[in-house]
Enzyme design. Sequence first.
Site, mmCIF file in Angstrom:
data_model
loop_
_atom_site.group_PDB
_atom_site.id
_atom_site.type_symbol
_atom_site.label_atom_id
_atom_site.label_comp_id
_atom_site.label_asym_id
_atom_site.label_seq_id
_atom_site.Cartn_x
_atom_site.Cartn_y
_atom_site.Cartn_z
ATOM 1 N N TYR A 155 -15.773 6.301 -4.140
ATOM 2 C CA TYR A 155 -14.391 5.806 -4.283
ATOM 3 C C TYR A 155 -13.582 6.099 -3.012
ATOM 4 O O TYR A 155 -12.875 5.237 -2.491
ATOM 5 C CB TYR A 155 -13.776 6.481 -5.504
ATOM 6 C CG TYR A 155 -12.389 6.007 -5.876
ATOM 7 C CD1 TYR A 155 -12.202 4.818 -6.584
ATOM 8 C CD2 TYR A 155 -11.263 6.764 -5.553
ATOM 9 C CE1 TYR A 155 -10.926 4.398 -6.960
ATOM 10 C CE2 TYR A 155 -9.990 6.349 -5.922
ATOM 11 C CZ TYR A 155 -9.829 5.165 -6.626
ATOM 12 O OH TYR A 155 -8.561 4.751 -6.987
ATOM 13 N N LYS A 159 -11.897 3.379 -0.561
ATOM 14 C CA LYS A 159 -10.443 3.374 -0.361
ATOM 15 C C LYS A 159 -10.079 3.656 1.096
ATOM 16 O O LYS A 159 -9.080 3.131 1.605
ATOM 17 C CB LYS A 159 -9.780 4.390 -1.300
ATOM 18 C CG LYS A 159 -9.887 4.015 -2.784
ATOM 19 C CD LYS A 159 -9.203 2.689 -3.065
ATOM 20 C CE LYS A 159 -9.183 2.325 -4.538
ATOM 21 N NZ LYS A 159 -8.554 1.019 -4.785
HETATM 22 P P1 NAP Z 1 -7.271 0.241 -14.579
HETATM 23 O O1 NAP Z 1 -6.150 0.560 -15.496
HETATM 24 O O2 NAP Z 1 -8.637 0.762 -14.854
HETATM 25 O O3 NAP Z 1 -7.347 -1.371 -14.446
HETATM 26 C C1 NAP Z 1 -8.319 -1.940 -13.638
HETATM 27 C C2 NAP Z 1 -8.038 -3.420 -13.494
HETATM 28 O O4 NAP Z 1 -8.995 -3.963 -12.566
HETATM 29 C C3 NAP Z 1 -8.224 -4.183 -14.798
HETATM 30 O O5 NAP Z 1 -7.278 -5.238 -14.808
HETATM 31 C C4 NAP Z 1 -9.650 -4.747 -14.673
HETATM 32 O O6 NAP Z 1 -9.829 -5.967 -15.393
HETATM 33 C C5 NAP Z 1 -9.705 -5.018 -13.175
HETATM 34 N N1 NAP Z 1 -11.059 -5.060 -12.619
HETATM 35 C C6 NAP Z 1 -11.990 -4.078 -12.615
HETATM 36 N N2 NAP Z 1 -13.099 -4.490 -11.997
HETATM 37 C C7 NAP Z 1 -12.860 -5.770 -11.598
HETATM 38 C C8 NAP Z 1 -13.620 -6.747 -10.917
HETATM 39 N N3 NAP Z 1 -14.871 -6.489 -10.518
HETATM 40 N N4 NAP Z 1 -13.063 -7.962 -10.679
HETATM 41 C C9 NAP Z 1 -11.802 -8.240 -11.089
HETATM 42 N N5 NAP Z 1 -11.037 -7.354 -11.740
HETATM 43 C C10 NAP Z 1 -11.553 -6.140 -11.993
HETATM 44 O O7 NAP Z 1 -6.947 0.693 -13.079
HETATM 45 P P2 NAP Z 1 -5.566 1.136 -12.390
HETATM 46 O O8 NAP Z 1 -5.404 2.584 -12.580
HETATM 47 O O9 NAP Z 1 -4.489 0.208 -12.767
HETATM 48 O O10 NAP Z 1 -5.962 0.929 -10.865
HETATM 49 C C11 NAP Z 1 -5.634 -0.245 -10.144
HETATM 50 C C12 NAP Z 1 -5.925 -0.007 -8.677
HETATM 51 O O11 NAP Z 1 -5.164 1.113 -8.225
HETATM 52 C C13 NAP Z 1 -7.381 0.321 -8.386
HETATM 53 O O12 NAP Z 1 -7.767 -0.233 -7.170
HETATM 54 C C14 NAP Z 1 -7.368 1.834 -8.292
HETATM 55 O O13 NAP Z 1 -8.421 2.308 -7.501
HETATM 56 C C15 NAP Z 1 -6.031 2.064 -7.640
HETATM 57 N N6 NAP Z 1 -5.494 3.409 -7.831
HETATM 58 C C16 NAP Z 1 -5.257 3.891 -9.083
HETATM 59 C C17 NAP Z 1 -4.766 5.185 -9.215
HETATM 60 C C18 NAP Z 1 -4.472 5.790 -10.551
HETATM 61 O O14 NAP Z 1 -4.169 6.993 -10.595
HETATM 62 N N7 NAP Z 1 -4.536 5.064 -11.647
HETATM 63 C C19 NAP Z 1 -4.532 5.955 -8.089
HETATM 64 C C20 NAP Z 1 -4.788 5.436 -6.839
HETATM 65 C C21 NAP Z 1 -5.265 4.154 -6.721
HETATM 66 P P3 NAP Z 1 -10.291 -6.005 -16.965
HETATM 67 O O15 NAP Z 1 -9.059 -5.567 -17.748
HETATM 68 O O16 NAP Z 1 -10.621 -7.436 -17.210
HETATM 69 O O17 NAP Z 1 -11.430 -5.064 -17.121
#
Ligand code: NAP
Length: 248
Positions: A155, A159
């Site tokens: 990851y 990133k």
């Molecule tokens: P999340 O709640 O797990 O949601 C993930 C989203 O990505 C869902 O809409 C999922 O679609 C979609 N997805 C996953 N794999 C995919 C693929 N191969 N093609 C198209 N769509 C895909 O994640 P989140 O926490 O909102 O994170 C969103 C972004 O922010 C990510 O890049 C994550 O690394 C980054 N981020 C998150 C955090 C955190 O603390 N949450 C911190 C830093 C960065 P489905 O619903 O259809 O499965």
Amino acid sequence: MSLQGKIAVVTGASRGIGRAVALRLGSMGAQVLVNYVSRPDAAREVAAAINQAGAQAEICAFNVADTEATTAAFKKILDDHGRIDILVNNAGITRDGLLVKMEENRWDEVLATNLKGAFTCTKAVSRAMMKQRWGRIVNISSVIGFVGNAGQANYAAAKAGLIGLTRSMARELAARNITVNGVAPGFILTDMTKNLSATISEKIRSEIPLGVLGTAEDVAGAVAYLVSDDARYVTGQFIHVNGGMYMG
Ligand code: NAP
């Protein structure tokens, strides 16, 4: 900060941060393409909420790790709408584990979705944005890409890769009035982080100067700024939305 007349694609917009970004761009007047991979119901709910708030939205399914499907989906969006103005590369997954035990497929899966996916989507919109001489690309990285994390080598590498991709694309596309920036969230309450144990959550919280985990809306606010006219002179930059846990 009106985005009236703009077409925005947000990958992974069915849940979490992508959902909040899609809603925010819709509230600014953009027509939003809500991408998802596995949860059509969730994506439909997001599109309906945007419609209800008075903006246009539609759902589009594609797996960003599947180059052929992703390229075809963007071609269809361009055929249907004639343009893409905003791309938010948000789709991401985790497959955590210590490197010594990490199976190759878990490395490949994370890199293919979180890094190569952004490359494929960016490539798919670049030519159209260059012709338009206007575009906004925002890549959702992570604090982990800046500082690393034990158990998240795949990851963190993906990133951190987004940082290089963002800065290179910012240089390549600047002459055509296209900005490419990133947002690096810290720990945000979403499905991705909801299964952390109470002990780990508490440890993380104790390392955050502002003392709380962030919300998806906190990240959406930074994206909203980067796609707006207020950020017209900002490119190749990252906004850290992390409560102060890392000050880059
Ligand atoms: P999340 O709640 O797990 O949601 C993930 C989203 O990505 C869902 O809409 C999922 O679609 C979609 N997805 C996953 N794999 C995919 C693929 N191969 N093609 C198209 N769509 C895909 O994640 P989140 O926490 O909102 O994170 C969103 C972004 O922010 C990510 O890049 C994550 O690394 C980054 N981020 C998150 C955090 C955190 O603390 N949450 C911190 C830093 C960065 P489905 O619903 O259809 O499965």
